[in-house]
Design a protein around this motif. Sequence first.
Motif, PDB file in Angstrom:
ATOM      1  N   LYS A 340       4.723   6.243  -6.414  1.00 40.93           N
ATOM      2  CA  LYS A 340       5.909   7.108  -6.483  1.00 40.93           C
ATOM      3  C   LYS A 340       6.739   6.768  -7.732  1.00 40.93           C
ATOM      4  N   GLU A 341       6.884   5.470  -7.915  1.00 41.88           N
ATOM      5  CA  GLU A 341       7.698   4.992  -9.035  1.00 41.88           C
ATOM      6  C   GLU A 341       7.151   5.467 -10.377  1.00 41.88           C
ATOM      7  N   VAL A 342       5.816   5.351 -10.538  1.00 43.12           N
ATOM      8  CA  VAL A 342       5.255   5.690 -11.859  1.00 43.12           C
ATOM      9  C   VAL A 342       4.844   7.156 -11.967  1.00 43.12           C
ATOM     10  N   GLY A 343       4.779   7.859 -10.825  1.00 39.52           N
ATOM     11  CA  GLY A 343       4.416   9.276 -10.859  1.00 39.52           C
ATOM     12  C   GLY A 343       2.921   9.535 -10.714  1.00 39.52           C
ATOM     13  N   LEU A 344       2.229   8.674  -9.983  1.00 40.29           N
ATOM     14  CA  LEU A 344       0.807   8.917  -9.692  1.00 40.29           C
ATOM     15  C   LEU A 344       0.739   9.657  -8.358  1.00 40.29           C
ATOM     16  N   GLU A 345       0.187  10.872  -8.393  1.00 41.26           N
ATOM     17  CA  GLU A 345       0.261  11.689  -7.177  1.00 41.26           C
ATOM     18  C   GLU A 345      -0.816  11.298  -6.152  1.00 41.26           C
ATOM     19  N   LEU A 346      -0.353  11.010  -4.939  1.00 47.05           N
ATOM     20  CA  LEU A 346      -1.260  10.701  -3.829  1.00 47.05           C
ATOM     21  C   LEU A 346      -1.186  11.832  -2.816  1.00 47.05           C
ATOM     22  N   TYR A 347      -2.224  11.982  -2.002  1.00 41.51           N
ATOM     23  CA  TYR A 347      -2.126  12.897  -0.856  1.00 41.51           C
ATOM     24  C   TYR A 347      -1.144  12.290   0.149  1.00 41.51           C
TER      25      TYR A 347
END
Length: 412
Positions: A340-347
């Motif tokens: 979330k912090e770095v902006g990596l999108e997870l399902y």
Amino acid sequence: MNTFLNEKSNGKKMVDKVFKAAVAANIAKQKYGDEVVNATLGTLFDEQGKFVALNNVWGPYETIDNVQKAKYAASIQGNPDFRDAVYKWLFGGLEEEIKCEIIATPGGAGAISSAFKNILSPGQTVLKPSQGWGPYKTMAIECGLTLTDYNMFKNGEFDLLGFKKSLNEVMDIQGKVLVIINDPCHNPTGYSLRPDEWDDIIDILNDLSSKGPVILLNDIAYVDYTVEGDSWKNHFAKYNRFNKNVMTIIAFSCSKTLTAYGTRVGAQIVITKDKLQLQNFKDAAIYSARSIWSTVNNSAMKLFSLIAHDEYLLKKYKVEKQKYVNLLEERAEIMVSESKEVGLELYPFVEGFFVTIKVPNNKEKEALNLKLQKANIFTVEVDGGLRVAICSVPKRKLKGLSKRILELKGRK
Ligand SMILES: Cc1ncc(COP(=O)(O)O)c(C=O)c1O
């Protein structure tokens, strides 16, 4: 045709993405040692990288005598004490009775594939989630079935409208629906449906059943790893709300529950108000068992009933297992908060063994996986993304992983 194999089997070849990725990770590990992040395997490893075999499972196993280990099971349906243990394990905390039949199977895989075989005819379609466990496809093809996806997520939650639409489309074509829901702790995303989402699903299936038979296959392989603990199992009372034209098949597995993956024990728990069809399903399932695998591992069934029926052993098992539920939560917290912090999108993630990085485009997914492998990060390609098995990666290796992945993603 001039071949030894029949037309259907000639050319069949198993390419298991998980095992393939695990082999690549092991080769890298021999070369690069501890810097390798092996997030491929869906089995529990502790913080020291050791495979977890619960002491309070494998200790009691030693008390089972050799004759029991050597013997065939008492019944093709599964030993009666094992079936009682499965009932107690899943429904023991409920106030109401669940009228069901229980058939022992070789793992959850046996429960699922036998259900496919006896519910649908070759050429028919089984519905699976858009993000789902790979072997559903293999099993369907083995049974001569086709697959259709229902979309799993919309706006960060379960896509109920998409689910309803896909099920109705299949019902309108074949007059019957078999749908898989892998919950709780969905593989590969780690989503668990909210109680209100389940309520809506039950209403949708009940409505649908006015058009034809509806079979819900609830794959609960990870049921003992929800953060809610045993209270999650109150959910099963909802299956009593189904109409007579709905059947539920719960696919239970001792693989994760006991850390007993190799013993190959699980069960189908079949629930429907239609008594005749319940009996028919049981008869067919026993027939299939006898004709495919015969009986299930006797000593592992004994082990499960030993733990389930002995309050002292059960308590010790639960305490030990809880340590790993907590550990999974801690690992997930690192992965999810850093992403979330770095902006990596997870399902959407709630709990469990896995998180999945969202990469809907197949080419981009393959390219990212290659970049990660070159950087000694091994994940598994799944529908719409890359699965990170947090069950097998220690916290120290998860720290900073999201940032590394995001940077690699942006690199040419
Ligand atoms: C989603 C899911 N379902 C079912 C299974 C069944 O496992 P087994 O056949 O070992 O019980 C697994 C195992 O990895 C799984 O991930």
